[in-house]
Design an enzyme around this catalytic site. Structure first.
Site, PDB file in Angstrom:
ATOM      1  CG  HIS A  90      33.760  53.071 -28.886  1.00  0.00           C
ATOM      2  ND1 HIS A  90      32.619  52.493 -28.354  1.00  0.00           N
ATOM      3  CD2 HIS A  90      33.390  54.329 -29.248  1.00  0.00           C
ATOM      4  CE1 HIS A  90      31.627  53.363 -28.381  1.00  0.00           C
ATOM      5  NE2 HIS A  90      32.052  54.489 -28.932  1.00  0.00           N
ATOM      6  CG  ASP A  92      33.402  50.604 -24.877  1.00  0.00           C
ATOM      7  OD1 ASP A  92      33.960  51.094 -25.873  1.00  0.00           O
ATOM      8  OD2 ASP A  92      33.050  51.296 -23.904  1.00  0.00           O
ATOM      9  CG  ASP A 123      28.086  55.354 -29.424  1.00  0.00           C
ATOM     10  OD1 ASP A 123      29.279  55.438 -29.725  1.00  0.00           O
ATOM     11  OD2 ASP A 123      27.627  55.746 -28.334  1.00  0.00           O
ATOM     12  CD  GLU A 156      33.731  56.757 -26.161  1.00  0.00           C
ATOM     13  OE1 GLU A 156      33.661  57.996 -26.085  1.00  0.00           O
ATOM     14  OE2 GLU A 156      32.724  56.012 -26.106  1.00  0.00           O
ATOM     15  CD  GLU A 157      29.668  54.566 -25.256  1.00  0.00           C
ATOM     16  OE1 GLU A 157      29.579  55.581 -24.558  1.00  0.00           O
ATOM     17  OE2 GLU A 157      29.220  54.504 -26.409  1.00  0.00           O
ATOM     18  CG  HIS A 423      24.862  56.989 -24.930  1.00  0.00           C
ATOM     19  ND1 HIS A 423      25.655  57.725 -24.070  1.00  0.00           N
ATOM     20  CD2 HIS A 423      25.705  56.475 -25.845  1.00  0.00           C
ATOM     21  CE1 HIS A 423      26.921  57.669 -24.465  1.00  0.00           C
ATOM     22  NE2 HIS A 423      26.969  56.915 -25.544  1.00  0.00           N
TER      23      HIS A 423
END
Length: 451
Positions: A90, A92, A123, A156-157, A423
C-alpha cells in the site's frame, strides 16, 4: 550476498531503489483528505502506475474504490501455463504526527546511521520497491517465471475498506494461486520471518453528553455532571488493574504457540521507559498476538493551553480494539459498543459510531508456498531458518482475499521490523532488509513456479 546472480543484480539496483523510494516518500499520501490534499495520494498512485508500465505491466489502471481512494493495479504475463502470484503493498501512509519530533523532515528520505528515514519508508512504500526490485532481478536473470499481478492499495492505514469492497465487486481481478502481502516484517533485523496470524480490528467513536452547555466549575462543579469525567470513567473500565483489556463478554485468555518474544527485548523494541511496567498478563506473545487489546487513539476535549474553569458539557474519544484470530470482528464490535453504552456513568447520554472494522487472519503454513518461501529465505539470509510470528496489527484485505480465493496461499513478509518504528515519528527502513527481502521474493517466485 555474492555468487548469486539475483542477489548481485539486486545489490546493483539499490542506488536506484533509494532514489525511487525518495520520490515515493515525498508524496504526502495520507488518505485523510481533511488533513492532506487528495492530489498527494493521486501523485503517489500515478508514480506507481508509471513504474509498472515501465516494467512492462499490462492493464495498468487506477481503480476508484468505494471509499473515495485509488488502488493501482497491473498485470505482467509470464510463460504459458504458469501460476499466478499477486503481490500486494500500500502507498498510503500514517500522518507524520508531531513533525517537530522528527530528526529530519518526514516526507524527505534521509540516510542516517545506516537506515533510510521517512514516513512510509517501511510501511509500506518500501514494500512497493521490494516488489519492483524482485521483478527487475528476475527479468535480468532469465525472466519472471510466473504471471504477476500487483495491487497497491490507497487507504490501508485508514481501515475504510475501499479495496476490500472493490475486490468483492470484481472477484476475478485479484484471483491468484498465491498472494504475497508485503506489509509485515521480520521479527528482528536479519531474522527471516513470515507472519502467520494477524489480529483484526474495530474502530469506534464514542460521544458523551451531559449538559446543554459548559458551566462555571466554581458555581456548578460538584453537582453538575462532567461529560469529560464520565468519558474518562468509561474508558478506564476497558482495562483491568494490570492493564489487561476487559471488554464485557470478550475472551482475553488465549495463548500463542510459536516464536517467543523475550520481555526485555520487547521493552527495548517498544522503547519503554526505565521503571515503567508492561501491561497485561501472560507472555508478551500472548498479549500482542493472541489476545484483544484496546487503545484510546484520541480524545476531543479542551487543550491545557487556553482551558477555562468549566464543567464540560460533551466529550468524544476514538477507541481501537485489536481482535485476535478466532474472534469475529463484528461480534467484538457489538460487545465493545455494548460495554461503552452500559458502563457510561450518571445516566449520561452516549452515542457510539463504528468507523472501521477488519477481521483477523490465520494462514495455512503447511502449504507448498511456505516451503518455497523458506527455501528462498535461506538463500537471502544464509545460516538463518525462516521463523513464524504473529503480528498485532491488522490487514483487513487478507481475510477478504482468503474468502474470495479459498484455494490461494497467502504469505505475509515485509520491512516493518521493530527498529522501523512504523506509525511513530522517525520511521525508517533498513536498506539491508530491503535488499535481502527483494532477493528472497525473487527466489520465492522461482521456487514457487517450479513447485
Amino acid at each position: 550476498m555474492s555468487s548469486n546472480p539475483v542477489a548481485e543484480t539486486v545489490a546493483s539496483l539499490m542506488p536506484r531503489a533509494k532514489e525511487e523510494l525518495a520520490a515515493l516518500v515525498a508524496f504526502k499520501s495520507v488518505a485523510d483528505f481533511d488533513q492532506f490534499p487528495r492530489s498527494e495520494s493521486e501523485g503517489a498512485a500515478n508514480w506507481i502506475a508509471a513504474a509498472l508500465r515501465t516494467e512492462g505491466f499490462q492493464d495498468v489502471a487506477l481503480l476508484d474504490t468505494p471509499d473515495g481512494t485509488q488502488s493501482v493495479y497491473g498485470y505482467l504475463p509470464g510463460p504459458q501455463g504458469a501460476k499466478t502470484v499477486l503481490l500486494y503493498a500500500h502507498y498510503d501512509v500514517q500522518p507524520p504526527l508531531d513533525e517537530a519530533g522528527w530528526a529530519t523532515p518526514p516526507f524527505e528520505l534521509t540516510e542516517r546511521d545506516g537506515r533510510w528515514y521517512g514516513r512510509g519508508a517501511a510501511d509500506c512504500k518500501g514494500g512497493v520497491l521490494m516488489h519492483l526490485l524482485a521483478l527487475r532481478a528476475l527479468k535480468a536473470n532469465g525472466g519472471v517465471p510466473v504471471h504477476v499481478k500487483v495491487i497497491a492499495e490507497g487507504s490501508e492505514e485508514q481501515g475504510t475498506g475501499g479495496l476490500e469492497r472493490y475486490a468483492e465487486a470484481h472477484p476475478d481481478l485479484l484471483a491468484a494461486d498465491t498472494i504475497v502481502i508485503g506489509d509485515a516484517g521480520n521479527f528482528r533485523v536479519g531474522l527471516p520471518t513470515v507472519t502467520s496470524t494477524l489480529r483484526g480490528m474495530t474502530l469506534l467513536r464514542v460521544k458523551v453528553d451531559t449538559l446543554e452547555g459548559n458551566l462555571h466549575s466554581g458555581q456548578f462543579g460538584g453537582a453538575a455532571p462532567d461529560a469529560l469525567a464520565a468519558l474518562i470513567r468509561v474508558l478506564d473500565s476497558l482495562r483491568a488493574e494490570d492493564g489487561s483489556t476487559t471488554v464485557d463478554g470478550l475472551a482475553a485468555d488465549s495463548t500463542w504457540e510459536g516464536l517467543a518474544y523475550d520481555e526485555e527485548q520487547f521493552r527495548r523494541d517498544a522503547r519503554v521507559l526505565d521503571g515503567v511496567e508492561l501491561i497485561g498478563a501472560g507472555s508478551v506473545a500472548d498479549r500482542i498476538w493472541a489476545r484483544p487489546a484496546v487503545t484510546v487513539l484520541g480524545i476531543d476535549c479542551p487543550p491545557v493551553v487556553g482551558a477555562t474553569p468549566s464543567v464540560q458539557a460533551g466529550a468524544r474519544a476514538l477507541v481501537s480494539l485489536r481482535v485476535p484470530p478466532g474472534v469475529d470482528a463484528a461480534e467484538a464490535t457489538k460487545l465493545l459498543q455494548a460495554h461503552l453504552e452500559t458502563r457510561t456513568p450518571w445516566g449520561a447520554r452516549v452515542a457510539v459510531e463504528q468507523i472501521g472494522q477488519g477481521q483477523a487472519f490465520r494462514a495455512d503454513t503447511t502449504s507448498p508456498a511456505y516451503q518455497a518461501m523458506a527455501d528462498a529465505m535461506a538463500v537471502a539470509y544464509p545460516g538463518e531458518e525462516m521463523q513464524y510470528a504473529g503480528q498485532g496489527g491488522s490487514i483487513p484485505l487478507c481475510n477478504t482475499l482468503a474468502s474470495l480465493y479459498p484455494d490461494a496461499e497467502i504469505l505475509l513478509i515485509g520491512l516493518s521490523e521493530p527498529e522501523a518504528q512504523i506509525h511513530a515519528v522517525n520511521e525508517s527502513v533498513s536498506p539491508e532488509e530491503l535488499e535481502r527481502l527483494s532477493v528472497a521474493e525473487a527466489h520465492f517466485l522461482r521456487n514457487y513456479a517450479a513447485s
